[in-house]
Design an enzyme around this catalytic site. Structure first.
Site, PDB file in Angstrom:
ATOM      1  N   GLY A 252      17.979 -20.876   5.932  1.00  0.00           N
ATOM      2  CA  GLY A 252      16.558 -21.097   5.697  1.00  0.00           C
ATOM      3  C   GLY A 252      15.998 -20.688   4.358  1.00  0.00           C
ATOM      4  O   GLY A 252      14.844 -21.014   4.055  1.00  0.00           O
ATOM      5  N   GLU A 294      23.551 -18.393   7.822  1.00  0.00           N
ATOM      6  CA  GLU A 294      23.959 -19.802   7.721  1.00  0.00           C
ATOM      7  C   GLU A 294      23.192 -20.557   6.643  1.00  0.00           C
ATOM      8  O   GLU A 294      22.412 -21.456   6.955  1.00  0.00           O
ATOM      9  CB  GLU A 294      23.632 -20.506   9.043  1.00  0.00           C
ATOM     10  CG  GLU A 294      24.646 -20.364  10.095  1.00  0.00           C
ATOM     11  CD  GLU A 294      24.105 -20.862  11.439  1.00  0.00           C
ATOM     12  OE1 GLU A 294      24.873 -20.812  12.377  1.00  0.00           O
ATOM     13  OE2 GLU A 294      22.936 -21.266  11.521  1.00  0.00           O
ATOM     14  N   PRO A 295      23.382 -20.247   5.387  1.00  0.00           N
ATOM     15  CA  PRO A 295      22.647 -20.986   4.356  1.00  0.00           C
ATOM     16  C   PRO A 295      23.253 -22.374   4.103  1.00  0.00           C
ATOM     17  O   PRO A 295      24.471 -22.534   4.115  1.00  0.00           O
ATOM     18  CB  PRO A 295      22.822 -20.108   3.116  1.00  0.00           C
ATOM     19  CG  PRO A 295      24.112 -19.385   3.348  1.00  0.00           C
ATOM     20  CD  PRO A 295      24.248 -19.211   4.837  1.00  0.00           C
ATOM     21  N   ARG A 297      20.937 -25.313   2.218  1.00  0.00           N
ATOM     22  CA  ARG A 297      20.218 -25.760   1.020  1.00  0.00           C
ATOM     23  C   ARG A 297      20.489 -24.868  -0.190  1.00  0.00           C
ATOM     24  O   ARG A 297      20.736 -25.356  -1.292  1.00  0.00           O
ATOM     25  CB  ARG A 297      18.716 -25.746   1.336  1.00  0.00           C
ATOM     26  CG  ARG A 297      17.832 -26.353   0.270  1.00  0.00           C
ATOM     27  CD  ARG A 297      16.357 -26.045   0.542  1.00  0.00           C
ATOM     28  NE  ARG A 297      15.958 -26.325   1.890  1.00  0.00           N
ATOM     29  CZ  ARG A 297      15.481 -27.494   2.331  1.00  0.00           C
ATOM     30  NH1 ARG A 297      15.311 -28.480   1.492  1.00  0.00           N
ATOM     31  NH2 ARG A 297      15.141 -27.653   3.595  1.00  0.00           N
ATOM     32  N   ARG A 334      13.666 -37.537   1.139  1.00  0.00           N
ATOM     33  CA  ARG A 334      12.875 -36.313   1.281  1.00  0.00           C
ATOM     34  C   ARG A 334      11.412 -36.461   0.809  1.00  0.00           C
ATOM     35  O   ARG A 334      10.514 -35.952   1.470  1.00  0.00           O
ATOM     36  CB  ARG A 334      13.566 -35.132   0.586  1.00  0.00           C
ATOM     37  CG  ARG A 334      14.964 -34.845   1.162  1.00  0.00           C
ATOM     38  CD  ARG A 334      15.520 -33.497   0.730  1.00  0.00           C
ATOM     39  NE  ARG A 334      14.762 -32.411   1.309  1.00  0.00           N
ATOM     40  CZ  ARG A 334      13.860 -31.722   0.688  1.00  0.00           C
ATOM     41  NH1 ARG A 334      13.607 -31.952  -0.585  1.00  0.00           N
ATOM     42  NH2 ARG A 334      13.177 -30.769   1.308  1.00  0.00           N
ATOM     43  N   CYS A 365      11.920 -52.062  -0.344  1.00  0.00           N
ATOM     44  CA  CYS A 365      10.758 -52.912  -0.114  1.00  0.00           C
ATOM     45  C   CYS A 365       9.707 -52.200   0.729  1.00  0.00           C
ATOM     46  O   CYS A 365       9.333 -52.667   1.793  1.00  0.00           O
ATOM     47  CB  CYS A 365      11.196 -54.216   0.525  1.00  0.00           C
ATOM     48  SG  CYS A 365      12.121 -53.949   2.017  1.00  0.00           S
TER      49      CYS A 365
HETATM   50  N1  LLP Z   1      21.457 -23.247  10.748  1.00  0.00           N
HETATM   51  C1  LLP Z   1      20.869 -24.147  11.564  1.00  0.00           C
HETATM   52  C2  LLP Z   1      21.051 -23.998  12.997  1.00  0.00           C
HETATM   53  C3  LLP Z   1      20.110 -25.190  11.033  1.00  0.00           C
HETATM   54  O1  LLP Z   1      19.534 -26.046  11.858  1.00  0.00           O
HETATM   55  C4  LLP Z   1      19.966 -25.307   9.634  1.00  0.00           C
HETATM   56  C5  LLP Z   1      19.182 -26.384   9.052  1.00  0.00           C
HETATM   57  C6  LLP Z   1      20.613 -24.374   8.819  1.00  0.00           C
HETATM   58  C7  LLP Z   1      21.339 -23.347   9.403  1.00  0.00           C
HETATM   59  C8  LLP Z   1      20.549 -24.424   7.316  1.00  0.00           C
HETATM   60  O2  LLP Z   1      19.270 -24.215   6.826  1.00  0.00           O
HETATM   61  P1  LLP Z   1      19.029 -24.137   5.239  1.00  0.00           P
HETATM   62  O3  LLP Z   1      19.702 -22.891   4.720  1.00  0.00           O
HETATM   63  O4  LLP Z   1      19.610 -25.358   4.630  1.00  0.00           O
HETATM   64  O5  LLP Z   1      17.556 -24.078   5.110  1.00  0.00           O
HETATM   65  N2  LLP Z   1      16.499 -32.211   6.150  1.00  0.00           N
HETATM   66  C9  LLP Z   1      15.586 -31.127   5.885  1.00  0.00           C
HETATM   67  C10 LLP Z   1      16.181 -29.792   6.262  1.00  0.00           C
HETATM   68  C11 LLP Z   1      16.639 -29.722   7.706  1.00  0.00           C
HETATM   69  C12 LLP Z   1      17.271 -28.401   8.053  1.00  0.00           C
HETATM   70  C13 LLP Z   1      17.987 -28.498   9.337  1.00  0.00           C
HETATM   71  N3  LLP Z   1      18.629 -27.290   9.751  1.00  0.00           N
HETATM   72  C14 LLP Z   1      15.173 -31.171   4.423  1.00  0.00           C
HETATM   73  O6  LLP Z   1      15.600 -32.066   3.704  1.00  0.00           O
HETATM   74  O7  LLP Z   1      14.394 -30.349   3.964  1.00  0.00           O
END
Ligand code: LLP
Length: 439
Positions: A252, A294-295, A297, A334, A365
């Protein structure tokens, strides 16, 4: 000036006045590999992995950094994060398959999803998947049944929805009460799930998991979620002797898409996550568990840029100028889906002043197919190479073939060398699975 706060860390303007990433001229890359082109810089990915590992090691020896491969799932990047010592989170049978093809040891794989099918679970179990993060009572029963049939025991975690608002776009917020994910705390649901999991003879409940959302800048929501999780652990310990060996506090952490964005540092994130768990567990009189994060992004987002070729330029006097590029919502959904903001620049005019306000449009389109509204870039002409930084996460991963668009090629650059890690799709690929009406 190209801000390395937003662009990959080795980015610079070279003597030709072009954008260069780790010794590779982006204009040359576009000429060689075509556009749209996704360019990942290996160094930034490795650097982010190392920052995570180092930041957590400062607080504890017992931790695991798990790459959320949904951000960008590919064999090569899965291999890269594996080399850096990370584990991997897969959210489907397909991501599991990619991780296995990459050579990820099954025991370092965490399998997520709110609706894993029997086929997906069987496939992952058959390969010896390390941990399944169970999301529902149905899944708990299904998994127990499958494992009982196969023999042995399966490590599981339970996904808890702590009911915390995370100050991010509602589509990517996941920890709130009204969520399709996980076991909520209301009405004793989560407690009951722990009780049932402990009673399942073929399941080994090692801990709990919570992920409250993505692109989060402020750390207080993470801290609150930890407090809530540990309270639940305390109740389950008192009620039925639950010992939480692993606490997965999700991903997150936000990244910069624009220079104004101000995410927290990995160091502060690690402090909140580990010390938060330590403080709460100590207050409960319980031993410190392994801390898992769990990173997604923040591992790959900044490492990637997308290069497009400028085509049509439409100037509407006193309204705006549309600069259309050869990609759009099919390679980056996005902006349309989340109102995501991006910067832009012309890679072949990196040294020229950015003094022209334009709207960068895709080629699809739909009027809504806009990549950047009111971008301030160098004076554009057809044939220029327009680059959008920070497209490494959730862009290729969510790419589509809309309007018959072949998905872009992806290259990985390192010390002047560029390697194709995903080939560009061809028109033949578009119809490869199609069958004619008649033979
Ligand atoms: N763990 C779980 C259970 C998740 O559902 C996610 C992301 C992560 C870890 C990783 O989160 P991060 O570190 O990447 O924030 N498509 C959206 C983002 C969807 C995130 C889904 N889950 C966007 O483009 O912003």
């Amino acid at each position: 000036m190209t801000h390395t706060l937003v662009y990959p860390i080795t980015s610079l303007h070279n003597s030709a006045g072009h954008l260069e990433i780790d010794g590779c001229d982006v204009v040359d890359l576009a000429a060689v590999f075509g556009t749209p082109l996704l360019v990942y810089e290996e160094e930034t990915i490795r650097d982010q992995c190392r920052r995570y590992m180092a930041a957590f090691r400062e607080h504890t020896d017992d931790f695991e950094v798990i790459y959320a491969s949904k951000a960008f799932s590919s064999v090569a990047v899965d291999q890269l994060v594996m080399e850096e010592g990370l584990s991997i989170d897969v959210s489907s049978g397909g991501e599991y398959h990619m991780a296995r093809v990459a050579g990820f040891p099954a025991e370092r794989i965490f399998f997520h999803g709110n609706n894993k099918t029997r086929e997906e679970l069987e496939y992952a179990l058959c390969g010896g998947v390390g941990s399944v993060v169970v999301d529902s009572f149905q899944e708990l029963a299904l998994l127990e049944e499958i494992v009982a049939g196969r023999g042995g025991s399966q490590r599981i975690l339970l996904r808890i929805t702590p009911g915390v608002e995370a100050h991010t776009h509602s589509f990517i917020e996941t920890g709130q009460v009204d969520s399709k994910f996980g076991f909520g705390l209301a009405d004793g649901v989560a407690l009951e799930a722990i009780r049932e999991a402990l009673a399942a003879p073929h399941l080994d409940l090692v801990g709990l998991h919570a992920h409250i959302g993505s692109q989060i800048f402020k750390l207080d929501a993470f801290r609150r979620a930890i407090g809530i999780l540990v309270k639940l652990i305390g109740q389950a310990h008192a009620g039925f002797g639950f010992e939480c060996r692993c606490l997965n506090v999700g991903g997150g952490l936000g990244i910069r898409y624009t220079v104004e964005d101000a995410p927290s540092s990995i160091g502060d994130y690690a402090t909140v996550k580990v010390e938060g768990v330590r403080e709460e567990m100590a207050a409960m009189g319980l031993p410190m568990p392994r801390v898992l994060i769990e990173p997604g992004r923040s591992i790959v987002g900044k490492a990637g840029i997308t290069a497009y070729t400028v085509g049509t330029i439409k100037e509407i006097p006193r309204v705006r100028t549309y600069v259309s590029v050869d990609g759009g919502m099919s390679d980056n959904i996005r902006p349309m889906l989340y109102d995501a903001q991006y910067l832009g620049m012309l890679a072949n005019k990196a040294d020229e002043p950015a003094d022209t306000k334009v709207t960068v449009a895709g080629k699809h389109c739909e009027s809504g197919d806009i990549l950047i509204r009111d971008a301030v870039i160098q004076r554009p002409e057809p044939g220029d190479i327009l680059v959008m930084p920070a497209t490494g996460a959730y862009c290729f991963a969510m790419a589509s073939n809309y309007n018959g668009s072949p998905r872009p090629a992806v290259v990985l650059v390192r010390q002047g060398q560029a390697r194709v890690i995903i080939e560009r799709e061809t028109y033949a690929d578009l119809v490869a699975k199609h069958r004619p009406l008649r033979d």
